[in-house]
Design an enzyme around this catalytic site. Structure first.
Site, short mmCIF file in Angstrom:
data_model
loop_
_atom_site.label_atom_id
_atom_site.label_comp_id
_atom_site.label_asym_id
_atom_site.label_seq_id
_atom_site.Cartn_x
_atom_site.Cartn_y
_atom_site.Cartn_z
N PRO A 200 1.65 1.66 -13.02
CA PRO A 200 1.82 3.10 -12.07
C PRO A 200 0.69 3.98 -12.26
O PRO A 200 0.94 5.09 -11.29
CB PRO A 200 3.25 3.50 -13.14
CG PRO A 200 3.23 2.55 -14.23
CD PRO A 200 2.40 1.44 -14.07
N GLU B 213 3.55 -1.04 -22.61
CA GLU B 213 2.59 0.09 -22.14
C GLU B 213 1.37 -0.20 -21.20
O GLU B 213 0.56 0.66 -20.88
CB GLU B 213 2.07 1.00 -23.41
CG GLU B 213 3.32 1.68 -24.07
CD GLU B 213 4.13 2.56 -23.29
OE1 GLU B 213 3.82 3.41 -22.62
OE2 GLU B 213 5.34 2.38 -23.40
N ARG C 129 3.45 -11.42 5.02
CA ARG C 129 3.95 -11.33 6.51
C ARG C 129 2.75 -11.15 7.43
O ARG C 129 2.93 -11.28 8.64
CB ARG C 129 5.07 -10.43 6.59
CG ARG C 129 4.76 -9.06 6.40
CD ARG C 129 5.84 -8.33 6.34
NE ARG C 129 6.40 -7.88 7.70
CZ ARG C 129 5.93 -6.81 8.37
NH1 ARG C 129 4.81 -6.31 8.01
NH2 ARG C 129 6.17 -6.62 9.62
N ASP D 91 4.39 -1.91 13.52
CA ASP D 91 4.79 -1.58 12.02
C ASP D 91 4.52 0.05 11.84
O ASP D 91 3.45 0.62 12.26
CB ASP D 91 4.05 -2.19 10.90
CG ASP D 91 4.33 -3.75 10.81
OD1 ASP D 91 5.27 -4.08 11.42
OD2 ASP D 91 3.69 -4.57 10.26
CL1 6GU Z 1 3.12 -1.56 -9.79
N1 6GU Z 1 4.40 -1.04 -12.09
C1 6GU Z 1 5.00 -0.37 -12.93
N2 6GU Z 1 5.34 -0.86 -14.40
N3 6GU Z 1 5.97 0.62 -12.61
C2 6GU Z 1 5.42 1.00 -11.28
C3 6GU Z 1 4.53 0.41 -10.45
C4 6GU Z 1 3.79 -0.65 -10.82
N4 6GU Z 1 4.45 0.97 -9.21
C5 6GU Z 1 5.09 1.95 -9.47
N5 6GU Z 1 5.81 2.12 -10.72
#
Ligand code: 6GU
Length: 273
Positions: free
Chosen positions: A92, A119, A161, A176
């Site tokens: 994230p 984490e 794809r 797209d």
């Molecule tokens: Cl790539 N990993 C995690 N754990 N949470 C996320 C993410 C990735 N992308 C958005 N939230």
């Protein structure tokens, strides 16, 4: 293209056997290797995590299993003739995964994914592999998942794809919603198929008019309508030159107007729910 995924949940990647990605695999266009991280643990409990230095909540994934697992996956790939790996670390805290990045990754011969649980992975692992190959830390959106495996499925499908011959029709992704270099990056509008009536609902007359110009215009107007409603940021980001006269008429109906700086903005009171 070769894909390696190192994970503590190999069965989470089973969907890579299904649908478009599964077919690309069966045809030999994608060579996928899923590795169980716990094979590179040496204690009785197959420990892959430990408490964070500096304190705080949660656990951090340990260096040694990741280092040994990635070395092994890389060695296997090189032995079988793969080259030019990139490491993709879903997190994230990564940069947004976009269609542009999907195109960039689709041009690489070999993607190695390191999805973390807990984490995250001890930073030294990422720093170490960054000296050997390009590393992409990517996030798939502004929300937090329990681990990166679902993101691996998302990135893999977006990339697969785009591979030559996978979708069958090279034209298929020209339109797209987020295709790079499109006139303006608009969302796609609604689509319809047979039957012409269903539960008293008809299809828009213009779609059976046979008038290709009118159909194209109607689709563009619907795309503008949807984009204004769901992703106004995409319209605000566009240079005003991305819009023709008819686009501007539609945008005006939707409450948008050009500013002297060459962008469109919407009167706050024109926002419809
Ligand atoms: Cl790539 N990993 C995690 N754990 N949470 C996320 C993410 C990735 N992308 C958005 N939230």
């Amino acid at each position: 293209m070769r894909l390696d995924v190192v994970t503590i949940f190999p069965e989470y990647l089973d969907p890579l056997n299904v649908s478009l990605v599964g077919k690309a695999r069966a045809r030999g266009q994608l060579n996928v290797h899923v590795h169980d991280l716990r094979e590179w643990t040496y204690d009785r409990h197959n420990t892959v995590d430990d408490t964070p230095y500096g304190g705080g909540p949660g656990m951090v994934m340990k260096t040694e299993p990741w280092g040994d697992a990635l070395d092994s996956a890389l060695a296997d790939g090189y032995e079988t003739g793969s080259h030019g790996p990139v490491l993709v670390v879903p997190t994230p805290s990564g940069r947004p995964f976009t269609q542009e990045l999907a195109v960039e990754l689709s041009e690489r011969p070999w993607l190695v994914f390191a999805p973390a649980r807990y984490e995250g992975i001890d930073r030294r692992v990422i720093d170490e592999y960054a000296t050997r190959m390009p590393v992409y830390e990517v996030s798939i959106g502004d929300y937090v998942l329990a681990g990166g495996e679902a993101a691996v499925l998302v990135v893999t499908e977006a990339v697969a794809r785009l591979l030559p011959g996978v979708l069958g029709n090279a034209e298929s992704h020209r339109d797209d919603s987020f295709a790079p270099g499109a006139m303006a990056n608009l969302l796609e509008g609604p689509v319809y198929t047979k039957p012409p009536q269903w539960r008293g609902r008809e299809i828009p007359d213009v779609l059976v008019s046979g008038h290709h110009g009118k159909i194209a215009r109607w689709r563009r107007d619907e795309a503008l309508r949807r984009t204004a409603a769901n992703r106004p940021d995409l319209i605000e980001r566009c240079d005003a030159s991305a819009f023709d006269k008819k686009d501007r008429e539609m945008l005006s109906i939707l409450g948008w107007q050009p500013d002297p700086g060459g962008r469109f903005w919407r009167r706050p009171e024109a926002v419809e729910e």
